[in-house]
Design a protein around this motif. Structure first.
Motif, short mmCIF file in Angstrom:
data_model
loop_
_atom_site.label_atom_id
_atom_site.label_comp_id
_atom_site.label_asym_id
_atom_site.label_seq_id
_atom_site.Cartn_x
_atom_site.Cartn_y
_atom_site.Cartn_z
N ASP A 1 -6.66 3.99 2.68
CA ASP A 1 -5.40 3.09 2.87
C ASP A 1 -5.40 2.95 4.41
O ASP A 1 -5.89 1.88 4.97
CB ASP A 1 -4.31 3.49 2.88
CG ASP A 1 -2.83 2.58 3.73
OD1 ASP A 1 -3.86 1.13 3.54
OD2 ASP A 1 -2.44 2.47 4.02
N SER B 1 -5.66 9.15 -0.46
CA SER B 1 -4.88 8.15 -1.20
C SER B 1 -4.71 7.50 0.58
O SER B 1 -5.12 6.09 1.11
CB SER B 1 -3.25 8.20 -1.83
OG SER B 1 -3.82 7.79 -2.73
N ARG B 2 -3.90 7.98 1.52
CA ARG B 2 -3.93 8.45 2.65
C ARG B 2 -5.53 7.33 3.64
O ARG B 2 -5.07 6.11 4.92
CB ARG B 2 -3.18 8.67 3.38
CG ARG B 2 -2.42 8.21 4.67
CD ARG B 2 -1.45 6.93 4.73
NE ARG B 2 -0.88 6.97 5.57
CZ ARG B 2 -0.25 5.58 5.74
NH1 ARG B 2 -0.51 4.45 4.71
NH2 ARG B 2 -0.04 4.98 6.73
N ILE C 1 0.33 4.13 -2.80
CA ILE C 1 0.67 6.05 -2.42
C ILE C 1 1.21 6.86 -2.73
O ILE C 1 1.08 7.62 -3.68
CB ILE C 1 0.26 5.89 -0.90
CG1 ILE C 1 -1.01 5.28 -0.39
CG2 ILE C 1 0.38 6.85 -0.60
CD1 ILE C 1 -0.88 5.00 1.25
N SER D 1 0.71 -0.93 0.39
CA SER D 1 -0.14 -0.32 -0.18
C SER D 1 0.86 1.37 0.07
O SER D 1 0.29 1.98 -0.40
CB SER D 1 -1.06 -0.08 1.57
OG SER D 1 0.14 -0.15 2.39
N GLN D 2 1.77 1.23 0.70
CA GLN D 2 2.69 2.26 0.50
C GLN D 2 3.63 2.37 -0.71
O GLN D 2 3.63 4.03 -1.42
CB GLN D 2 3.55 2.07 1.56
CG GLN D 2 3.63 1.62 2.79
CD GLN D 2 2.50 2.79 4.06
OE1 GLN D 2 2.84 3.84 3.54
NE2 GLN D 2 1.74 2.36 4.57
N ARG E 1 -6.94 -1.17 6.25
CA ARG E 1 -6.43 -1.89 7.29
C ARG E 1 -7.68 -1.53 8.47
O ARG E 1 -7.26 -2.72 8.91
CB ARG E 1 -5.50 -0.59 7.84
CG ARG E 1 -4.26 -0.40 6.23
CD ARG E 1 -3.10 -0.06 6.64
NE ARG E 1 -1.91 0.03 6.31
CZ ARG E 1 -1.15 -0.47 5.94
NH1 ARG E 1 -0.45 -0.58 7.40
NH2 ARG E 1 0.33 -0.25 5.05
#
Length: 117
Positions: A85, A81-82, A58, A54-55, A89
């Motif tokens: 995410d 995006s964060r 992003i 995911s990092q 999660r």
């Protein structure tokens, strides 16, 4: 500093053929592209990949936003995006069954420490 980033052929063109170039913007664009390529750090992307997929997604979305749009317009891209995410999660929280591991003298996840009681 800039001279170390530019390839030899581009340096020669800038030194001797600048007056002959009619499209000065194209020459300036080439200088900017070569300088921007020097800013890309593959090691940083590899460390992001180790941190999680995911990092990397992003970072890629942010990079694409800056390339396709201007920096100011793309500034909301990493925030959005964060947030996506974090929501993803939090929808799948990690849970664990704990057991006491005497050799560690602490509680630990049974799936990681099968000898836990």
């Amino acid at each position: 500093m800039v001279g170390s980033v530019l390839p030899q052929s581009l340096r020669l063109v800038l030194l001797f053929l600048t007056s002959r170039l009619r499209a000065a913007q194209a020459c300036l664009g080439a200088v900017i592209i070569v300088a921007a390529i020097g800013l890309i750090e593959p090691d940083a992307w590899r460390s992001l990949a180790q941190a999680g997929r995911s990092q990397v997604v992003i970072a890629a979305v942010t990079t694409a936003g800056v390339v396709l749009f201007r920096v100011l317009e793309a500034s909301s891209s990493p925030s959005c995006s964060r947030i996506v995410d974090v929501v993803m999660r939090s929808s799948k929280p990690h849970d664990a069954v704990l057991g006491y591991v005497p050799r560690l003298d602490r509680w630990a996840d049974v799936s990681l420490h099968p000898e836990a009681a």
